[in-house]
Design a protein around this motif. Structure first.
Motif, PDB file in Angstrom:
ATOM      1  N   ARG A  81      34.737  16.367 -13.983  1.00 57.87           N
ATOM      2  CA  ARG A  81      33.730  17.589 -14.074  1.00 57.87           C
ATOM      3  C   ARG A  81      32.706  17.141 -15.101  1.00 57.87           C
ATOM      4  NH1 ARG A  81      34.671  22.805 -13.116  1.00 57.87           N
ATOM      5  NH2 ARG A  81      37.014  22.808 -13.388  1.00 57.87           N
ATOM      6  N   CYS A  82      31.461  17.237 -14.385  1.00 62.02           N
ATOM      7  CA  CYS A  82      30.245  16.723 -15.085  1.00 62.02           C
ATOM      8  C   CYS A  82      29.866  17.768 -16.210  1.00 62.02           C
ATOM      9  CB  CYS A  82      29.311  16.244 -14.240  1.00 62.02           C
ATOM     10  SG  CYS A  82      29.658  15.060 -13.142  1.00 62.02           S
ATOM     11  N   LYS A  83      28.927  17.334 -17.109  1.00 63.87           N
ATOM     12  CA  LYS A  83      28.511  18.627 -18.029  1.00 63.87           C
ATOM     13  C   LYS A  83      28.024  19.684 -17.463  1.00 63.87           C
ATOM     14  CE  LYS A  83      25.301  18.695 -22.128  1.00 63.87           C
ATOM     15  NZ  LYS A  83      24.422  17.840 -22.852  1.00 63.87           N
ATOM     16  N   LEU A 103      37.117   6.426 -16.783  1.00 65.39           N
ATOM     17  CA  LEU A 103      36.587   7.373 -17.579  1.00 65.39           C
ATOM     18  C   LEU A 103      35.690   7.049 -18.675  1.00 65.39           C
ATOM     19  CD1 LEU A 103      36.321  10.610 -17.758  1.00 65.39           C
ATOM     20  CD2 LEU A 103      38.330  10.546 -19.523  1.00 65.39           C
ATOM     21  N   LEU A 104      36.102   6.269 -19.488  1.00 71.02           N
ATOM     22  CA  LEU A 104      35.351   5.568 -20.380  1.00 71.02           C
ATOM     23  C   LEU A 104      34.049   4.946 -19.984  1.00 71.02           C
ATOM     24  CD1 LEU A 104      35.358   4.820 -23.660  1.00 71.02           C
ATOM     25  CD2 LEU A 104      36.312   2.784 -23.038  1.00 71.02           C
ATOM     26  N   GLU A 105      33.967   4.167 -18.788  1.00 71.65           N
ATOM     27  CA  GLU A 105      32.976   3.689 -18.178  1.00 71.65           C
ATOM     28  C   GLU A 105      31.947   4.735 -17.843  1.00 71.65           C
ATOM     29  OE1 GLU A 105      34.733  -0.296 -16.358  1.00 71.65           O
ATOM     30  OE2 GLU A 105      34.204   1.335 -14.885  1.00 71.65           O
ATOM     31  N   HIS A 106      32.656   5.829 -17.373  1.00 73.61           N
ATOM     32  CA  HIS A 106      31.487   6.859 -16.878  1.00 73.61           C
ATOM     33  C   HIS A 106      30.999   7.379 -18.085  1.00 73.61           C
ATOM     34  CE1 HIS A 106      32.480   7.197 -12.581  1.00 73.61           C
ATOM     35  NE2 HIS A 106      33.611   7.136 -12.779  1.00 73.61           N
ATOM     36  N   ALA A 130      22.147  11.158 -18.309  1.00 73.18           N
ATOM     37  CA  ALA A 130      22.711  11.801 -19.572  1.00 73.18           C
ATOM     38  C   ALA A 130      23.000  13.279 -19.364  1.00 73.18           C
ATOM     39  CB  ALA A 130      21.570  11.696 -20.799  1.00 73.18           C
ATOM     40  N   SER A 131      22.246  13.863 -18.677  1.00 72.06           N
ATOM     41  CA  SER A 131      22.345  15.182 -18.269  1.00 72.06           C
ATOM     42  C   SER A 131      23.830  15.787 -17.629  1.00 72.06           C
ATOM     43  CB  SER A 131      21.380  15.944 -17.365  1.00 72.06           C
ATOM     44  OG  SER A 131      21.364  15.219 -16.389  1.00 72.06           O
ATOM     45  N   ARG A 132      24.705  14.612 -17.082  1.00 73.50           N
ATOM     46  CA  ARG A 132      26.021  14.900 -16.340  1.00 73.50           C
ATOM     47  C   ARG A 132      26.913  14.365 -17.576  1.00 73.50           C
ATOM     48  NH1 ARG A 132      23.489  13.089 -11.533  1.00 73.50           N
ATOM     49  NH2 ARG A 132      23.115  15.176 -10.400  1.00 73.50           N
ATOM     50  N   ARG A 133      26.803  13.762 -18.682  1.00 72.95           N
ATOM     51  CA  ARG A 133      27.830  13.476 -19.606  1.00 72.95           C
ATOM     52  C   ARG A 133      27.641  14.293 -20.801  1.00 72.95           C
ATOM     53  NH1 ARG A 133      25.832   8.166 -21.300  1.00 72.95           N
ATOM     54  NH2 ARG A 133      24.234   8.534 -19.890  1.00 72.95           N
TER      55      ARG A 133
END
Length: 95
Positions: free
Chosen positions: A15-17, A33-36, A48-51
């Motif tokens: 689930r993205c930000k 997950l860490l890579e993403h 950045a808007s999705r993290r």
């Protein structure tokens, strides 16, 4: 030295930000997950808007083919169908 390949294959959903979903395949869920979250994952999750991203679903399969088929089937669903799938399907403990 040859690395041993995992015998386990995973289909996962993030689930993205921005509240969107990202589905993928991996043999190492925690590393992926860490890579993403570091912006080194898929192009979709680099923004950045999705993290940050949260792993909200994880399914284990015996073969890569089965895991990738589950990922492809999930991606074909509508948003409403994806939400229903996530509610109904049992997920492994998330790393």
């Amino acid at each position: 030295m040859v690395q041993q390949m995992s015998n386990l294959h995973y289909f996962y959903v993030l689930r993205c930000k921005d509240n969107s979903f990202y589905a993928g395949y991996t043999i190492e869920p925690a590393r992926r997950l860490l890579e993403h979250n570091e912006g080194r994952g898929a192009k979709y999750t680099r923004l950045a808007s999705r993290r940050p991203l949260d792993m909200i679903h994880l399914e284990q399969f015996d073969t890569r083919s089965l895991a990738m088929k589950a990922e492809a089937a999930f991606k074909r669903l509508t948003r409403k169908q994806k939400e229903q799938y996530l509610q109904k399907t049992v997920s492994l403990p998330i790393p």
